[in-house]
Write a protein that holds these residues in place. Structure first.
Motif, PDB file in Angstrom:
ATOM      1  N   SER A   1      13.269  -0.740  -3.636  1.00 44.04           N
ATOM      2  CA  SER A   1      13.505   0.443  -1.862  1.00 44.04           C
ATOM      3  C   SER A   1      12.505  -1.030  -1.367  1.00 44.04           C
ATOM      4  CB  SER A   1      12.554   1.356  -2.777  1.00 44.04           C
ATOM      5  OG  SER A   1      12.221   1.601  -1.294  1.00 44.04           O
ATOM      6  N   CYS A   2      12.785  -0.605   0.243  1.00 44.05           N
ATOM      7  CA  CYS A   2      12.043  -1.385   1.605  1.00 44.05           C
ATOM      8  C   CYS A   2      10.536  -0.031   1.462  1.00 44.05           C
ATOM      9  CB  CYS A   2      12.838  -1.868   2.324  1.00 44.05           C
ATOM     10  SG  CYS A   2      14.042  -2.671   1.978  1.00 44.05           S
ATOM     11  N   ALA A   3      10.716   0.648   0.588  1.00 39.60           N
ATOM     12  CA  ALA A   3       9.627   1.524   1.258  1.00 39.60           C
ATOM     13  C   ALA A   3       8.506   0.890   1.512  1.00 39.60           C
ATOM     14  CB  ALA A   3       9.829   2.883   0.511  1.00 39.60           C
ATOM     15  N   PRO A   4       7.502   1.164   2.403  1.00 38.12           N
ATOM     16  CA  PRO A   4       5.882   0.597   2.585  1.00 38.12           C
ATOM     17  C   PRO A   4       5.335   1.545   1.254  1.00 38.12           C
ATOM     18  CG  PRO A   4       6.303   2.267   5.128  1.00 38.12           C
ATOM     19  CD  PRO A   4       7.847   2.389   3.858  1.00 38.12           C
ATOM     20  N   THR A   5       4.393   0.846   1.000  1.00 35.53           N
ATOM     21  CA  THR A   5       3.406   2.022   0.062  1.00 35.53           C
ATOM     22  C   THR A   5       1.844   1.531  -0.181  1.00 35.53           C
ATOM     23  OG1 THR A   5       3.623   0.030  -1.326  1.00 35.53           O
ATOM     24  CG2 THR A   5       5.104   1.888  -2.012  1.00 35.53           C
ATOM     25  N   LYS A   6       0.821   1.769  -0.155  1.00 32.75           N
ATOM     26  CA  LYS A   6      -0.386   0.759  -0.024  1.00 32.75           C
ATOM     27  C   LYS A   6      -0.767   1.281  -1.349  1.00 32.75           C
ATOM     28  CE  LYS A   6      -1.150   2.813   4.569  1.00 32.75           C
ATOM     29  NZ  LYS A   6      -2.268   2.926   5.353  1.00 32.75           N
TER      30      LYS A   6
ATOM     31  N   VAL B   1       9.789  -0.567  -6.513  1.00 28.44           N
ATOM     32  CA  VAL B   1       8.594   0.441  -6.617  1.00 28.44           C
ATOM     33  C   VAL B   1       8.814   1.858  -7.165  1.00 28.44           C
ATOM     34  CG1 VAL B   1       8.130   2.458  -4.618  1.00 28.44           C
ATOM     35  CG2 VAL B   1       9.005  -0.198  -4.110  1.00 28.44           C
ATOM     36  N   CYS B   2       7.853   2.475  -8.169  1.00 30.05           N
ATOM     37  CA  CYS B   2       7.281   3.647  -8.042  1.00 30.05           C
ATOM     38  C   CYS B   2       7.183   4.757  -8.133  1.00 30.05           C
ATOM     39  CB  CYS B   2       6.534   3.514  -9.495  1.00 30.05           C
ATOM     40  SG  CYS B   2       6.164   4.959 -10.486  1.00 30.05           S
ATOM     41  N   PHE B   3       8.291   5.535  -8.008  1.00 29.17           N
ATOM     42  CA  PHE B   3       8.064   7.045  -6.721  1.00 29.17           C
ATOM     43  C   PHE B   3       7.594   8.254  -7.623  1.00 29.17           C
ATOM     44  CE2 PHE B   3      11.359   4.546  -4.456  1.00 29.17           C
ATOM     45  CZ  PHE B   3      11.115   4.767  -3.689  1.00 29.17           C
TER      46      PHE B   3
ATOM     47  N   GLU C   1       2.836  -3.274 -13.175  1.00 28.98           N
ATOM     48  CA  GLU C   1       1.966  -3.100 -11.896  1.00 28.98           C
ATOM     49  C   GLU C   1       3.187  -2.756 -10.615  1.00 28.98           C
ATOM     50  OE1 GLU C   1      -2.123  -2.963  -9.729  1.00 28.98           O
ATOM     51  OE2 GLU C   1      -2.065  -3.687 -11.618  1.00 28.98           O
ATOM     52  N   LEU C   2       3.447  -1.520  -9.779  1.00 28.24           N
ATOM     53  CA  LEU C   2       4.470  -1.306  -9.343  1.00 28.24           C
ATOM     54  C   LEU C   2       3.885  -0.894  -8.441  1.00 28.24           C
ATOM     55  CD1 LEU C   2       7.572  -0.814 -11.323  1.00 28.24           C
ATOM     56  CD2 LEU C   2       7.081  -2.649 -10.870  1.00 28.24           C
ATOM     57  N   PRO C   3       4.291  -0.684  -7.077  1.00 30.44           N
ATOM     58  CA  PRO C   3       3.629  -0.234  -5.668  1.00 30.44           C
ATOM     59  C   PRO C   3       4.124   1.656  -6.314  1.00 30.44           C
ATOM     60  CG  PRO C   3       5.204  -1.835  -5.256  1.00 30.44           C
ATOM     61  CD  PRO C   3       5.003  -1.912  -6.983  1.00 30.44           C
ATOM     62  N   LEU C   4       3.208   2.334  -5.485  1.00 28.03           N
ATOM     63  CA  LEU C   4       3.672   3.598  -5.705  1.00 28.03           C
ATOM     64  C   LEU C   4       3.802   3.864  -4.052  1.00 28.03           C
ATOM     65  CD1 LEU C   4       3.288   6.398  -7.492  1.00 28.03           C
ATOM     66  CD2 LEU C   4       0.859   6.403  -7.147  1.00 28.03           C
ATOM     67  N   PHE C   5       5.276   5.254  -4.299  1.00 27.32           N
ATOM     68  CA  PHE C   5       5.044   5.726  -3.614  1.00 27.32           C
ATOM     69  C   PHE C   5       5.128   7.663  -3.566  1.00 27.32           C
ATOM     70  CE2 PHE C   5       7.677   7.902   0.044  1.00 27.32           C
ATOM     71  CZ  PHE C   5       7.505   6.760   1.118  1.00 27.32           C
ATOM     72  N   LYS C   6       4.731   8.174  -3.123  1.00 29.32           N
ATOM     73  CA  LYS C   6       4.470   9.861  -3.300  1.00 29.32           C
ATOM     74  C   LYS C   6       5.534  10.584  -3.111  1.00 29.32           C
ATOM     75  CE  LYS C   6      -0.294   8.939  -4.115  1.00 29.32           C
ATOM     76  NZ  LYS C   6      -1.036   9.665  -4.064  1.00 29.32           N
ATOM     77  N   LEU C   7       5.929  11.492  -3.520  1.00 33.34           N
ATOM     78  CA  LEU C   7       6.928  12.444  -2.678  1.00 33.34           C
ATOM     79  C   LEU C   7       7.044  13.580  -2.933  1.00 33.34           C
ATOM     80  CD1 LEU C   7      10.404  11.095  -4.660  1.00 33.34           C
ATOM     81  CD2 LEU C   7       9.533  10.455  -2.410  1.00 33.34           C
TER      82      LEU C   7
END
Length: 85
Positions: free
Chosen positions: A27-32, A12-14, A42-48
């Motif tokens: 990570s197991c963080a849920p992303t949309k 996952v890309c944070f 192309e990776l899921p994006l999680f914003k911090l």
């Protein structure tokens, strides 16, 4: 492993919204959302809101409470004139 009981553990890309710093970790963080990386993945994006690149503790901008004096020191300073006779 049993099917259907484990979370989706993947890269996952944070991204830090305050300065744009990006890092990739598993990570197991849920992303949309998805993001295209420089290497073509192309990776899921999680914003911090903050990360180690923008947090005051890690950047050295945090003020130490010890330099401001504690409660006992404030009390002694406030009532020092009463103890001297």
């Amino acid at each position: 492993m049993k099917e259907g009981i484990h979370p989706n553990y993947r890269d996952v890309c944070f991204v830090d919204l305050s300065n744009g710093f990006k890092f990739v970790t598993r990570s197991c963080a849920p992303t949309k959302e998805m993001v295209k990386m420089d290497d073509g993945r192309e990776l899921p994006l999680f914003k911090l809101e903050t990360s180690s690149e923008s947090h005051a503790f890690y950047t050295g901008q945090q003020k130490s409470v010890d330099t401001l004096g504690g409660r006992v020191e404030k009390f002694r300073n406030k009532f020092a004139h009463l103890s001297k006779k």
